[in-house]
Every structure is written in C-alpha cells, then in structure tokens.
Design a protein around this motif. Structure first.
Motif, PDB file in Angstrom:
ATOM      1  N   PRO A 191      65.656 -18.595  34.560  1.00  0.00           N
ATOM      2  CA  PRO A 191      64.609 -19.046  33.626  1.00  0.00           C
ATOM      3  C   PRO A 191      63.485 -18.022  33.428  1.00  0.00           C
ATOM      4  O   PRO A 191      62.821 -18.033  32.392  1.00  0.00           O
ATOM      5  N   VAL A 192      63.264 -17.169  34.404  1.00  0.00           N
ATOM      6  CA  VAL A 192      62.128 -16.249  34.335  1.00  0.00           C
ATOM      7  C   VAL A 192      62.530 -14.910  34.935  1.00  0.00           C
ATOM      8  O   VAL A 192      63.516 -14.802  35.648  1.00  0.00           O
TER       9      VAL A 192
ATOM     10  N   HIS B  56      50.562 -12.629  36.342  1.00  0.00           N
ATOM     11  CA  HIS B  56      50.460 -13.562  37.470  1.00  0.00           C
ATOM     12  C   HIS B  56      49.927 -12.876  38.715  1.00  0.00           C
ATOM     13  O   HIS B  56      50.056 -11.674  38.885  1.00  0.00           O
TER      14      HIS B  56
ATOM     15  N   LEU C 279      58.625 -15.516  30.649  1.00  0.00           N
ATOM     16  CA  LEU C 279      59.009 -16.929  30.650  1.00  0.00           C
ATOM     17  C   LEU C 279      59.867 -17.223  29.427  1.00  0.00           C
ATOM     18  O   LEU C 279      59.864 -16.467  28.453  1.00  0.00           O
ATOM     19  N   GLU C 280      60.559 -18.348  29.484  1.00  0.00           N
ATOM     20  CA  GLU C 280      61.386 -18.796  28.353  1.00  0.00           C
ATOM     21  C   GLU C 280      62.315 -17.675  27.900  1.00  0.00           C
ATOM     22  O   GLU C 280      62.303 -17.264  26.747  1.00  0.00           O
TER      23      GLU C 280
ATOM     24  N   HIS D  59      60.385 -18.506  41.826  1.00  0.00           N
ATOM     25  CA  HIS D  59      60.041 -18.776  40.433  1.00  0.00           C
ATOM     26  C   HIS D  59      60.874 -19.861  39.828  1.00  0.00           C
ATOM     27  O   HIS D  59      60.401 -20.639  39.026  1.00  0.00           O
TER      28      HIS D  59
ATOM     29  N   HIS E 127      58.554 -22.827  37.846  1.00  0.00           N
ATOM     30  CA  HIS E 127      58.282 -22.829  36.408  1.00  0.00           C
ATOM     31  C   HIS E 127      59.163 -23.831  35.703  1.00  0.00           C
ATOM     32  O   HIS E 127      60.354 -23.693  35.710  1.00  0.00           O
TER      33      HIS E 127
ATOM     34  N   ALA F  91      61.698 -12.804  25.690  1.00  0.00           N
ATOM     35  CA  ALA F  91      61.023 -13.904  26.386  1.00  0.00           C
ATOM     36  C   ALA F  91      60.052 -14.586  25.434  1.00  0.00           C
ATOM     37  O   ALA F  91      59.445 -13.942  24.573  1.00  0.00           O
TER      38      ALA F  91
ATOM     39  N   MET G  22      55.027 -11.891  34.176  1.00  0.00           N
ATOM     40  CA  MET G  22      55.990 -12.980  34.255  1.00  0.00           C
ATOM     41  C   MET G  22      56.555 -13.191  32.868  1.00  0.00           C
ATOM     42  O   MET G  22      55.813 -13.483  31.939  1.00  0.00           O
TER      43      MET G  22
ATOM     44  N   GLU H 248      53.157 -13.423  30.749  1.00  0.00           N
ATOM     45  CA  GLU H 248      51.875 -13.689  31.403  1.00  0.00           C
ATOM     46  C   GLU H 248      51.642 -12.694  32.539  1.00  0.00           C
ATOM     47  O   GLU H 248      52.583 -12.101  33.064  1.00  0.00           O
TER      48      GLU H 248
END
Ligand SMILES: [Cu+2]
Length: 314
Positions: A181-182, A213, A251-252, A310, A314, A207, A249, A211
C-alpha cells in the motif's frame, strides 16, 4: 618524510597484494562523500598500527568516522599536507578493514581524479600507497597505487538535483512488492544558503499522495506521523531522510516502485518551490542509496521494520 619513503621502498614486499582502495570510486561533484579506504593486509606480515590518509584539494569538511579501538585525528604535515591519522589500534596482518572519512566534494570537473595517498605503519615496516599513474600509464601497472576517486559526470547521476541554495543528493525509493500500500523515499538535502526552507511533500505519478513523515518511539513502539509544517531545512545545514528516521511516504500507490527502476518525483519546498528528482528504486528492504557508485556496502546498513509497520498503520 624522506626517511619514511626509503623505509617503504626497502621493506615493502614486491609480491602483489590487495591494494588499499576506496570502496566508492566515483562520486558527483558538489556532494557529500565518504572516503572509505579498505586496508587489505599488513606490512610484510606485521599488523598495521597506524593508518594515515592525505586529504586531497577539493575534499573539504573532512572528519574521520569513529572506529572501535582506534583514535583518529586531523593532522597537518610540515609541508602543509592535511591528513587523517588513525592510531592506537592494531589490525592483524591478514585482516581487512575500512577506515572512513566523511566530507564534501567541491565544484570539481567531471572526470577529474582525487588521490587519497594512504600510509600503513607497522612496528618496523611501512607501506605507502602513494603512486600516481603518469598520463598514458595503466594505473594497474603500479605496485603501490594511491586510492583514487573519479568525479562522476553529474548529467548521469540519478538521485541528485539542485534548486537555488538547495542540493538534493542520494535520493532513492525503497522497492516494495506488488500490492504494497505504501513505499518510503529517502534523500539528503543540503541548504547552503542563508535562509531557512522547508520540505512540504511532493507529487508523483505512481502515488496518490507524497507526505513527509517522522518516526518516533512512543511507549516502546515505533510510530510515524506526517509533519504538518513540513521538514525544516535550516540554513547551512544538511538534513537526511533515511530508513528509521524522517522519510518521504508514498501513499495510495498506483504502481508500486520496482527494484531497479527509476521514478520521477517532484518535491515541494516552501521557498525553492517544486524540484523534480529522478530516484533509483532499491531492492526490497534496502537500507541505503542503491545508485551507481556502490555506496552503502560497508556496514552502514540500518535495517528497520518500516515497510511492514506501514502496511498496518496506513
Ligand atoms: Cu511513513
């Protein structure tokens, strides 16, 4: 010094042994560089008691990496040559170890060579790795070549970018398996200006969000959280995002970054604005920059459970 050279000539064995050499033999100009010199054997069967490495012009802010059992210092010879000296230890004649110096490479032309002449001192013998190849001479033909760094062609360096007073170095993404996922991204940012900046985040086509982190220990658990104000980049300082610490990070994920690929990421800075960086993608679980100079292979690995932690957080 002349006496030392004479001793080396007289006592150095003529057999070809493993040469003293740099672990990372190419690096881009205007970047942080760790001169890690591998010592492959003692002097004629004797343990090495002292290692001296001359610092070339163009390599600044030099500082030894601490080494158990040895004391390191910066010294200057009568002729003004600066060197790092390790003393107080004893490296067995058949042992191989690395003596490392961190520093910065200046504005050097691509293709230029920086020698790190290295001397091993034993109880009553020395080896001076100080020879330089004359133009047209194969360095491999030398008996005692000095370790040499070649400045890389910066046009070919992935993981680096410049924006005003900011230099981005050794940017990479850790490869993740399909379905992850990440993913995490890591880099070093040097702010050589006089004003602060901040890394706010970024964007990329693989992604949905990027971000910044921070990782921290909370009640004995490693946790992570976005930095709402971004990551401060104080003037004159170097900030490193690395496994187990600050990180990007991703994500998505629409396409998980695959080991061996490169990805393009646009980083967002409060002052410098958007900066595009091409980042190499490492193997799963890698701990350091995978880019083409072989860096990271000498014991600085800092594995962490980041990738797995992670998945659930998340
Ligand atoms: Cu994170």
């Amino acid at each position: 010094m002349k006496n030392l050279m004479m001793m080396a000539l007289v006592l150095a064995p003529t057999t070809a042994f493993a040469h003293a050499s740099l672990e990372t033999k190419t690096a881009p100009a205007n970047s942080a560089y760790e001169a890690a010199i591998r010592i492959g054997h003692g002097c004629d069967g004797q343990p090495t008691l002292e290692v001296r490495v001359e610092l070339p012009d163009g390599f600044t802010d030099a500082a030894p990496v601490a080494k158990d059992g040895w004391e390191a210092s910066l010294a200057e010879t009568a002729s003004g040559v600066r060197e790092i000296v390790w003393q107080g230890g004893s490296l067995p004649a058949d042992a191989k170890e690395t003596f490392a110096i961190t520093g910065r490479l200046g504005d050097l032309p691509a293709g230029s060579a920086l020698a790190f002449p290295t001397r091993q001192v034993c109880a009553d013998a020395q080896i001076a790795w100080v020879e330089r190849a004359a133009p047209g001479v194969d360095p491999h033909s030398l008996d005692r070549p000095a370790p040499v760094l070649t400045i890389a062609d910066t046009g070919a360096v992935v993981g680096a970018a410049h924006a005003g007073d900011l230099a981005i170095e050794r940017a990479w993404v850790r490869g993740v398996p399909p379905g992850a996922p990440v993913a995490g991204g890591y880099l070093t940012i040097v702010n050589s200006g006089t004003a602060p900046d901040r890394l706010l985040g970024g964007s990329t086509d693989f992604a949905g969000a990027v971000e910044v982190h921070e990782m921290a220990m909370t009640n004995g658990m490693m946790t992570m959280a976005p930095l709402p104000e971004g990551l401060p980049l104080p003037p004159g300082e170097t900030v490193t995002l690395s496994p187990g610490g600050y990180h990007l990070m991703f994500l998505e994920l629409s396409a998980p970054p695959k080991p061996g690929d490169t990805v393009t990421v646009t980083l967002d800075f409060a002052e410098a604005g958007p900066v595009e960086v091409t980042m190499p993608v490492s193997q799963f679980g890698a701990g350091a920059f995978p880019g083409g100079d072989g860096a990271g292979g000498h014991g600085h690995g800092e594995g962490d459970a980041h990738g797995t932690s992670h998945g659930s957080s998340h």
